[in-house]
Motif scaffolding. Structure first.
Motif, PDB file in Angstrom:
ATOM      1  N   VAL A  75       1.070  -1.384   0.254  1.00 64.24           N
ATOM      2  CA  VAL A  75      -0.449  -0.447   0.030  1.00 64.24           C
ATOM      3  C   VAL A  75       0.827   1.229   0.130  1.00 64.24           C
ATOM      4  N   ASP A  76       1.911   1.678   0.911  1.00 65.56           N
ATOM      5  CA  ASP A  76       2.653   2.615   0.707  1.00 65.56           C
ATOM      6  C   ASP A  76       3.292   2.546  -0.480  1.00 65.56           C
ATOM      7  N   GLU A  77       4.044   1.731  -1.269  1.00 64.56           N
ATOM      8  CA  GLU A  77       4.305   2.053  -3.120  1.00 64.56           C
ATOM      9  C   GLU A  77       3.499   2.375  -3.857  1.00 64.56           C
ATOM     10  N   ILE A  78       2.345   1.848  -3.804  1.00 63.20           N
ATOM     11  CA  ILE A  78       0.916   2.568  -4.656  1.00 63.20           C
ATOM     12  C   ILE A  78       0.750   3.780  -4.793  1.00 63.20           C
ATOM     13  N   ALA A  79       0.577   4.560  -3.022  1.00 61.97           N
ATOM     14  CA  ALA A  79       0.329   5.140  -3.069  1.00 61.97           C
ATOM     15  C   ALA A  79       1.440   6.648  -3.117  1.00 61.97           C
ATOM     16  N   LYS A  80       2.702   6.167  -2.981  1.00 63.96           N
ATOM     17  CA  LYS A  80       3.829   6.529  -3.222  1.00 63.96           C
ATOM     18  C   LYS A  80       4.048   7.584  -4.641  1.00 63.96           C
ATOM     19  N   GLU A 123      -7.310  -0.008   6.283  1.00 59.53           N
ATOM     20  CA  GLU A 123      -6.204   1.145   7.407  1.00 59.53           C
ATOM     21  C   GLU A 123      -5.067   1.075   6.360  1.00 59.53           C
ATOM     22  N   ALA A 124      -4.017   0.352   5.738  1.00 52.74           N
ATOM     23  CA  ALA A 124      -3.264   0.836   5.857  1.00 52.74           C
ATOM     24  C   ALA A 124      -3.981   2.413   4.618  1.00 52.74           C
ATOM     25  N   PHE A 125      -4.341   1.667   3.708  1.00 55.15           N
ATOM     26  CA  PHE A 125      -5.303   3.098   2.170  1.00 55.15           C
ATOM     27  C   PHE A 125      -5.343   4.396   3.293  1.00 55.15           C
ATOM     28  N   ALA A 126      -5.509   4.292   4.244  1.00 57.98           N
ATOM     29  CA  ALA A 126      -6.763   5.148   4.503  1.00 57.98           C
ATOM     30  C   ALA A 126      -5.716   6.757   5.443  1.00 57.98           C
ATOM     31  N   LYS A 127      -4.443   5.998   6.400  1.00 58.33           N
ATOM     32  CA  LYS A 127      -3.419   6.790   6.598  1.00 58.33           C
ATOM     33  C   LYS A 127      -3.137   7.783   5.474  1.00 58.33           C
ATOM     34  N   HIS A 128      -3.008   6.768   3.907  1.00 52.58           N
ATOM     35  CA  HIS A 128      -2.632   8.187   2.854  1.00 52.58           C
ATOM     36  C   HIS A 128      -3.937   8.589   2.634  1.00 52.58           C
ATOM     37  N   LYS A 131      -4.041  11.391   4.484  1.00 54.72           N
ATOM     38  CA  LYS A 131      -2.599  13.157   3.937  1.00 54.72           C
ATOM     39  C   LYS A 131      -2.904  13.795   2.807  1.00 54.72           C
ATOM     40  N   ALA A 132      -4.019  12.616   2.092  1.00 53.46           N
ATOM     41  CA  ALA A 132      -3.610  13.510   0.866  1.00 53.46           C
ATOM     42  C   ALA A 132      -5.123  14.315   1.214  1.00 53.46           C
ATOM     43  N   GLN A 167     -18.033   2.288  10.117  1.00 53.63           N
ATOM     44  CA  GLN A 167     -18.617   3.552  10.740  1.00 53.63           C
ATOM     45  C   GLN A 167     -18.146   4.402  11.167  1.00 53.63           C
ATOM     46  N   GLY A 168     -16.660   3.772  12.169  1.00 53.53           N
ATOM     47  CA  GLY A 168     -16.165   4.007  12.704  1.00 53.53           C
ATOM     48  C   GLY A 168     -15.104   4.988  11.880  1.00 53.53           C
ATOM     49  N   LEU A 169     -14.762   4.564  10.436  1.00 55.94           N
ATOM     50  CA  LEU A 169     -13.776   5.175   9.729  1.00 55.94           C
ATOM     51  C   LEU A 169     -14.663   6.501   8.709  1.00 55.94           C
ATOM     52  N   GLN A 170     -15.938   6.213   9.083  1.00 56.06           N
ATOM     53  CA  GLN A 170     -16.835   7.165   8.283  1.00 56.06           C
ATOM     54  C   GLN A 170     -17.149   8.568   9.222  1.00 56.06           C
ATOM     55  N   HIS A 171     -16.890   8.448  10.557  1.00 49.88           N
ATOM     56  CA  HIS A 171     -16.827   9.396  11.879  1.00 49.88           C
ATOM     57  C   HIS A 171     -15.779   9.752  11.302  1.00 49.88           C
ATOM     58  N   ARG A 172     -14.141   9.221  11.971  1.00 51.30           N
ATOM     59  CA  ARG A 172     -13.370   9.499  11.385  1.00 51.30           C
ATOM     60  C   ARG A 172     -12.952  10.761  10.527  1.00 51.30           C
ATOM     61  N   PHE A 173     -13.478  10.266   9.180  1.00 48.20           N
ATOM     62  CA  PHE A 173     -13.683  10.973   8.038  1.00 48.20           C
ATOM     63  C   PHE A 173     -14.636  12.064   8.118  1.00 48.20           C
ATOM     64  N   ALA A 174     -15.276  12.190   8.592  1.00 47.39           N
ATOM     65  CA  ALA A 174     -16.791  13.308   8.727  1.00 47.39           C
ATOM     66  C   ALA A 174     -15.532  14.393   8.312  1.00 47.39           C
TER      67      ALA A 174
END
Length: 250
Positions: A75-80, A123-128, A131-132, A167-174
Motif C-alpha cells: 500500500v505504501d508503494e502504491i500510494a507514494k 487502515e493502510a490506505f486510510a493513512k494515505h 494525508k492527501a 462506521q468508525g472510519l466514516q466518523h473519523r473522516f467526517a
C-alpha cells in the motif's frame, strides 16, 4: 503526472469487483492496480480488462492477504506514486456454516479473510488518504452483517465487523475530503454462490450489483444496499422481536 483516475482493487478476482472495474474503465481513462492472492487469476482479469479498455493502464500485485507487513509495504508503494482516487476492497469467501461450527481452523479462516483482512487493507490506505485529504474508500460488507442468523452467523459476524469498522472510519473522516462507502450486497450470482444457485436460491445478477456499487460511489453514499430492496428487507429483519425471529428458519 498521470491524469487518469487512479483506482485500486483489492480482491480483483472477485466477480463483483471485476464488473465494477469494467464499468469504471468504460466511463473514463483509468490507471488500475489489481491486487489478488492468485497471480495467474489476476493476470487473466487484467488481460480481460485490457482487451475491453485498451486505454487503461493496468498494474498487477499478488499478496498474502493476511501478511500485515506485506500489505503495509504494498500500500505504501502504491500510494507514494500518486494519490489514489478510489480503493475498492472486495475480497472474501463464503464458508459453510456447519464447517465453521465443527472446525475451529475453518472458523478462524472465515473470520480472518472476511473480517480482519479487509480492515487491514482499509487502515493502510486510510493513512494515505488522510494525508492527501482525498479519495474514496469502498468496503464490501454484506447484508449478512446486519443481524446474526443461524444459517451463516460466522460469515455474518465477520461482515458485521466490517460494518462497525466502516462506521468508525466514516466518523473519523467526517468533514474531510475522504469518503467511506460501505456496500451491503444481498445474495449475488457469482462463483462464490454457485452452490446456492444450484439449490434454487434467487440471486441478483453480478452486473446489476456492480452498477449499484458504481452509482453509489459516484453519489458518495455512505451505505449502498445492492440491490436497494435489501435496505427494507434488512430493516424488517433487524427489528423483528426475538420471539418471532427465533421461529424463522433463516
Amino acid at each position: 503526472m498521470n491524469n487518469k483516475q487512479r483506482i485500486v482493487i483489492v480482491g480483483a478476482t472477485s466477480a463483483i469487483a471485476e464488473h465494477c472495474v469494467r464499468l469504471w474503465a468504460q466511463d473514463q481513462p483509468v490507471d488500475l492496480t489489481l491486487i489478488g492472492r492468485d497471480a495467474d487469476r489476476i493476470k487473466r482479469v487484467a488481460a480481460d480488462i485490457g482487451a475491453r479498455s485498451p486505454e487503461a493502464d493496468i498494474h498487477v500485485t499478488q499478496l498474502d492477504f493476511l501478511d500485515t507487513a506485506a500489505i503495509q509495504t504494498a500500500v505504501d508503494e502504491i500510494a507514494k506514486q500518486q494519490a489514489v482516487d478510489i480503493v475498492l476492497i472486495a475480497h472474501g469467501s463464503l464458508p459453510e456454516q456447519d464447517a465453521c461450527q465443527n472446525d475451529l481452523q475453518a472458523c478462524r479462516e472465515a473470520l480472518e479473510i472476511n473480517g480482519i483482512s479487509p480492515l487491514l487493507f482499509a487502515e493502510a490506505f486510510a493513512k494515505h488518504m488522510a494525508k492527501a485529504d482525498s479519495g474514496t474508500l469502498v468496503l464490501v460488507g454484506s447484508v449478512a452483517g446486519d443481524r446474526g442468523r443461524k444459517s451463516n452467523y460466522v460469515y455474518g459476524s465477520a461482515k458485521g465487523l466490517v460494518t462497525r469498522y466502516a462506521q468508525g472510519l466514516q466518523h473519523r473522516f467526517a468533514g474531510t475530503g475522504v469518503k467511506v462507502v460501505l456496500v451491503k450486497p444481498g445474495p449475488t450470482d457469482t462463483p462464490m454462490t454457485a452452490h446456492l444457485k444450484a439449490q434454487g436460491a434467487k440471486l441478483a445478477s453480478v452486473e446489476a450489483i456492480a452498477k449499484n456499487i458504481v452509482d453509489g460511489v459516484k453519489r458518495g453514499q455512505p451505505v449502498v444496499y445492492a440491490p436497494p430492496k435489501w435496505r427494507l428487507i434488512m430493516l424488517i429483519i433487524q427489528h423483528l422481536p426475538n420471539f418471532i425471529f427465533h421461529k424463522l428458519n433463516i
